[in-house]
Design a protein around this motif. Structure first.
Motif, PDB file in Angstrom:
ATOM      1  N   PHE A  40       0.833  -1.204   0.000  1.00  0.00           N
ATOM      2  CA  PHE A  40       0.000   0.000   0.000  1.00  0.00           C
ATOM      3  C   PHE A  40       0.871   1.260   0.000  1.00  0.00           C
ATOM      4  N   VAL A  41       1.881   1.285   0.866  1.00  0.00           N
ATOM      5  CA  VAL A  41       2.756   2.453   0.982  1.00  0.00           C
ATOM      6  C   VAL A  41       3.483   2.717  -0.328  1.00  0.00           C
ATOM      7  N   GLU A  42       4.059   1.679  -0.910  1.00  0.00           N
ATOM      8  CA  GLU A  42       4.830   1.875  -2.141  1.00  0.00           C
ATOM      9  C   GLU A  42       3.931   2.225  -3.316  1.00  0.00           C
ATOM     10  N   ARG A  43       2.721   1.721  -3.320  1.00  0.00           N
ATOM     11  CA  ARG A  43       1.766   2.118  -4.364  1.00  0.00           C
ATOM     12  C   ARG A  43       1.488   3.609  -4.278  1.00  0.00           C
ATOM     13  N   VAL A  53       3.395   4.258 -15.962  1.00  0.00           N
ATOM     14  CA  VAL A  53       2.006   4.178 -15.517  1.00  0.00           C
ATOM     15  C   VAL A  53       1.722   2.873 -14.791  1.00  0.00           C
ATOM     16  N   THR A  54       2.569   1.878 -15.009  1.00  0.00           N
ATOM     17  CA  THR A  54       2.380   0.588 -14.336  1.00  0.00           C
ATOM     18  C   THR A  54       3.014   0.554 -12.949  1.00  0.00           C
ATOM     19  N   ALA A  55       3.726   1.605 -12.556  1.00  0.00           N
ATOM     20  CA  ALA A  55       4.479   1.584 -11.301  1.00  0.00           C
ATOM     21  C   ALA A  55       3.616   1.329 -10.069  1.00  0.00           C
ATOM     22  N   PRO A  56       2.466   1.998  -9.904  1.00  0.00           N
ATOM     23  CA  PRO A  56       1.681   1.745  -8.689  1.00  0.00           C
ATOM     24  C   PRO A  56       1.296   0.279  -8.522  1.00  0.00           C
ATOM     25  N   GLY A  57       0.793  -0.342  -9.581  1.00  0.00           N
ATOM     26  CA  GLY A  57       0.399  -1.736  -9.500  1.00  0.00           C
ATOM     27  C   GLY A  57       1.584  -2.659  -9.315  1.00  0.00           C
ATOM     28  N   THR A  58       2.679  -2.370 -10.028  1.00  0.00           N
ATOM     29  CA  THR A  58       3.875  -3.206  -9.905  1.00  0.00           C
ATOM     30  C   THR A  58       4.443  -3.147  -8.496  1.00  0.00           C
ATOM     31  N   ASP A  59       4.548  -1.936  -7.938  1.00  0.00           N
ATOM     32  CA  ASP A  59       5.121  -1.788  -6.601  1.00  0.00           C
ATOM     33  C   ASP A  59       4.210  -2.383  -5.529  1.00  0.00           C
TER      34      ASP A  59
END
Length: 218
Positions: A40-43, A53-59
């Motif tokens: 959650f934090v990294e997202r 754009v994929t960073a939130p889901g990937t993280d």
């Protein structure tokens, strides 16, 4: 892949039964909570539009994998990545654990079981064959691609399924039993529901693991 004939209906663990089941598996419930919260934090830390754009889901997936595997290795588990499937492996308990993003039904009881957010590959198909004993009962009926990787996945494989939005975290550690025609995991033989508070809500107290019935077979 459909479950083998005679596969029991889904068993849902929560409350005290969830804690007991996790103790039997030597998976600390606090570790699962920490891993989900880190996702959650990294997202939230992703910086769009500068990050991909994929960073939130990937993280939201990558960091729970790191937290979970690092801590389990310190507890005597080993890690492996067969065909890029990130596993934590307990040879003592004869189980594997991997991490996946789930859909909006993750962590909830109800008629609709959760589904993996993304399609899975042949190794997950092999893992499900192990989980449902299809390798023992119907080895000749398995797809050739699955038979090719016989013994790559030796133990039952559990999936730490996580669903994260800006407002909530839901999670469960569950045993997959089938994949649909688009290679998403869509059925589970056992589900251990993990209540997870938002990181900034921890001061209000730990999640209540003792609410509701302990075990429910659907």
């Amino acid at each position: 892949m459909e479950p083998a004939s005679g596969l029991p209906s889904c068993t849902v663990y929560k409350g005290a039964a969830a804690r007991q089941k996790l103790r039997e598996m030597s998976v600390p419930i606090e570790l699962l909570i920490e891993a989900a919260q880190q996702g959650f934090v990294e997202r939230m830390n992703a910086e769009l539009p500068f990050d991909p754009v994929t960073a939130p889901g990937t993280d939201a997936w990558r960091y729970p994998v790191r937290v979970l595997r690092k801590a389990l290795m310190e507890l005597g588990w080993r890690i492996d990545n067969p065909r890029n499937l990130p596993l934590a492996i307990s040879d003592e308990k004869k189980i594997n654990v991997t991490v996946s993003s789930g859909d909006e039904f993750t962590g909830l009881e109800g008629v609709r079981q959760p589904r993996s957010k993304n399609p899975k590959g042949v190794l997950m198909e092999e893992a499900i064959a192990r989980n449902t004993r299809q390798y023992d009962l119907f080895p000749g009926s398995l797809p050739i691609a699955v038979q090719k990787f016989d013994q790559t996945v030796k133990h039952k494989t559990w999936v730490f399924l996580i669903y994260i939005t800006d407002e909530e975290i839901r999670a469960e550690l569950s045993l997959p039993s089938s994949m649909d025609e688009t290679d998403h995991v869509n059925r589970w033989a056992e589900r251990i529901l993990i209540p997870v508070s938002l990181p900034d809500a921890e001061v209000k107290g730990e999640p209540n693991f003792d609410e509701g019935p302990d075990i429910r077979r659907l």
